[in-house]
Design an enzyme around this catalytic site. Structure first.
Site: not given
Ligand code: HXC
Length: 511
Positions: A167-168, A401-402
């Site tokens: 994401g961001g 130019g380069a």
């Molecule tokens: C809260 C999160 C989390 C999140 C993971 N966890 N991402 N908790 N917010 N964004 C937690 C899970 O619930 C889990 O908790 C632990 O972290 C490990 O995650 P897993 O999924 O078990 O691990 P893994 O299989 O290795 O997968 C990792 C991952 C996946 C690929 C990162 O968790 C995932 O897809 N997460 C979401 C990613 C995402 O879409 N993020 C938001 C992006 S948007 P437990 O308690 O079970 O250990 C964004 C906007 C920012 O970031 C904008 C800024 C301007």
């Protein structure tokens, strides 16, 4: 509670916090071939130098929240005796996701780093915005991005991607000076594979979408990659060694000033025939102090080679054409790569040395439509803007130019040296002769012989270094053997150079 109990409570808290998300999650992290946040810090910093900050900070109203360190370990320490601030996201705590307090902790070390003029290193391993915290998490990211931007050019900022970065979240690393990725275990993408499939129907693995290989080779969003976490952290140590602490300092000189073995070696590397390829990195190795060349962006835009090195112990930034790739032509990516590197060196008082052997800006519809005009303009802008000592050595050909863009006298080079067989001209003799002598060639009895004669005539008249030297566009014609000593003397003489620019709020580099 008496004071003994209070001490016991502190030790217990420390012990609990040091386990992050607990032994089970630590084991899972290890199974993936990843270290924990604290293990990474231990490896990166000199022994016993880490001082942790804001260890006990937690989200408002979360007294029972088991989120040790809010998923990020922050503090300061030393790398080879040099002070650094750092933060390491802890994937074992809520997947290293960034919430309000997590962001506050990162911002706190960034502010301290900027105030004290010390580099900052971010070790990223995070699921992105902490979903439960909603807009507070997004606001937290915004505060980190703001600091990345306003401290850019003030203190060196390095990002290491050691897990997911989605994401961001990718925009904080993207705003820093150097991004290092770990092969197979780190990824960066704005939109992950699952969402991509849902939105566009494209199916791709996380690694193919945003792994270390793709960002180092194709997108250029990462500068370096390493097969293991430890090797990635070793690269941080190497980078820090070349940097000054901040924009008011100069890089530390090395005491071991490696002498070159045989200056004559250099002449044998560059073929006399201007169309024959060679690897400019072999020239670099003969010019700079032994084993000091550290290439940046080695897998991206390979027709230009950039990197740090030392000459007589002093740090320099090298920008060099690579004749073994597209005849050393400059394309869109090469222009971007070189410009960003030049601007880093200029911001942090690192003199620039250009080794030039360039046919021109790369021709073609793809390049024109892709914006070679505005991308190529970055190179002109970056060299013109730079006020650090700027030295150019023309090794063989410098066309069109380069020639101007590769740190020519006209755009502010302090000293330009040229080898005796170099050709400096608007274009190569073959192209030039076929344009300006077209009629004569066509009308002659033997067009091919006339053409060759005209090419030679053009070459001896215009494509020589002495024409440019006669006009003061180069400072001296030197032998290949004199290259290293000429650059060292030039660096010495240009030390302390000061050059003013007209007042402005900031320039407007073509983007
Ligand atoms: C809260 C999160 C989390 C999140 C993971 N966890 N991402 N908790 N917010 N964004 C937690 C899970 O619930 C889990 O908790 C632990 O972290 C490990 O995650 P897993 O999924 O078990 O691990 P893994 O299989 O290795 O997968 C990792 C991952 C996946 C690929 C990162 O968790 C995932 O897809 N997460 C979401 C990613 C995402 O879409 N993020 C938001 C992006 S948007 P437990 O308690 O079970 O250990 C964004 C906007 C920012 O970031 C904008 C800024 C301007």
């Amino acid at each position: 509670m008496d004071s003994y109990d209070k001490l016991s409570q502190l030790y217990e808290k420390r012990q609990q916090i040091s386990l992050g998300g607990g032994e089970e999650r630590i084991a899972r992290q290890h199974e993936k071939g990843k270290l924990t946040a604290r293990e990474r810090i231990d490896y990166l910093l000199d022994q016993d130098t880490f001082v942790e900050l804001n260890t006990h900070m937690r989200s408002r109203g979360s007294d029972d929240d088991p989120s040790p360190c809010e998923g990020v370990v922050t503090g300061y320490g030393k790398i080879d005796g040099r002070k650094v601030y750092l933060y390491a996201q802890d994937f074992t705590v809520n997947g290293g996701s960034l919430g309000e307090v997590h962001a506050q902790k990162i911002c706190a070390v960034m502010d301290l780093a900027a105030k004290t003029g010390v580099p900052i290193v971010g070790l990223n391993d995070s699921g992105g915005a902490r979903i439960q915290e909603g807009v507070s998490a997004l606001d937290g990211y915004g505060k980190v991005f703001y600091r990345n931007a306003i401290y850019s050019g003030v203190i060196p900022q390095i990002s290491v991607i050691m897990g997911p970065c989605a994401g961001g979240a990718v925009y904080s690393p993207a705003l820093t000076d150097f991004v290092i990725m770990v092969e197979q275990t780190s990824q960066m993408f704005v939109t992950g594979p699952k969402v991509l499939k849902a939105i566009t129907g494209e199916e791709i693995s996380a690694e193919d979408l945003g792994g270390a290989a793709v960002h180092n080779k194709v997108s250029g969003s990462a500068h370096l990659k390493a097969p293991s976490e430890k090797e990635a952290l070793d690269q941080v140590k190497v980078l820090i060694d070349y940097f000054p602490q901040n924009n008011r300092e100069t890089p530390v000189e090395s005491k071991s000033q490696g002498e070159k073995k045989d200056p004559a070696m250099i002449a044998s590397i560059v073929p006399e025939n201007p169309t024959r390829p060679y690897d400019v990195r072999n020239v670099i190795k003969e010019v700079v102090d032994n084993d000091t060349f550290f290439e940046i962006h080695p897998s991206f835009a390979k027709c230009i080679v950039v990197g740090f090195a030392r000459m007589n112990g002093k740090v320099i930034g090298l920008v060099c054409n690579q004749p073994k790739c597209m005849a050393g032509g400059l394309d869109i990516d090469a222009s971007d790569k070189a410009s960003r590197f030049i601007r880093f060196c200029d911001a942090f008082n690192i003199p620039l040395v250009t080794l030039e052997d360039v046919t021109g800006f790369f021709p073609g519809v793809k390049q024109e439509h892709g914006g070679i005009i505005r991308h190529g303009a970055k190179l002109l802008y970056a060299f013109s803007e730079a006020t650090v000592p700027k030295i150019t050595v023309i090794l063989r050909k410098a066309y069109g130019g380069a020639y101007v863009a590769m740190n020519s006298k006209a755009i502010g080079a302090d000293l330009v040296f040229v080898w005796p067989n170099a050709e400096i001209a608007v274009m190569g003799p073959e192209g030039a002769a076929s344009v300006i002598y077209a009629k004569e060639i066509q009308q002659s009895d033997d067009p091919e012989t006339t053409k060759q004669k005209k090419i030679e005539e053009y070459r001896s008249r215009f494509a020589t270094p002495y024409h440019a030297a006669g006009l003061g566009m180069v400072d001296d014609v030197i032998t290949p053997e004199e290259t290293r000593s000429s650059i060292i003397q030039a660096l010495d003489m240009l030390e302390g150079k000061s050059e003013a620019r007209p007042f402005k709020k900031h320039g407007n580099i073509p983007l």
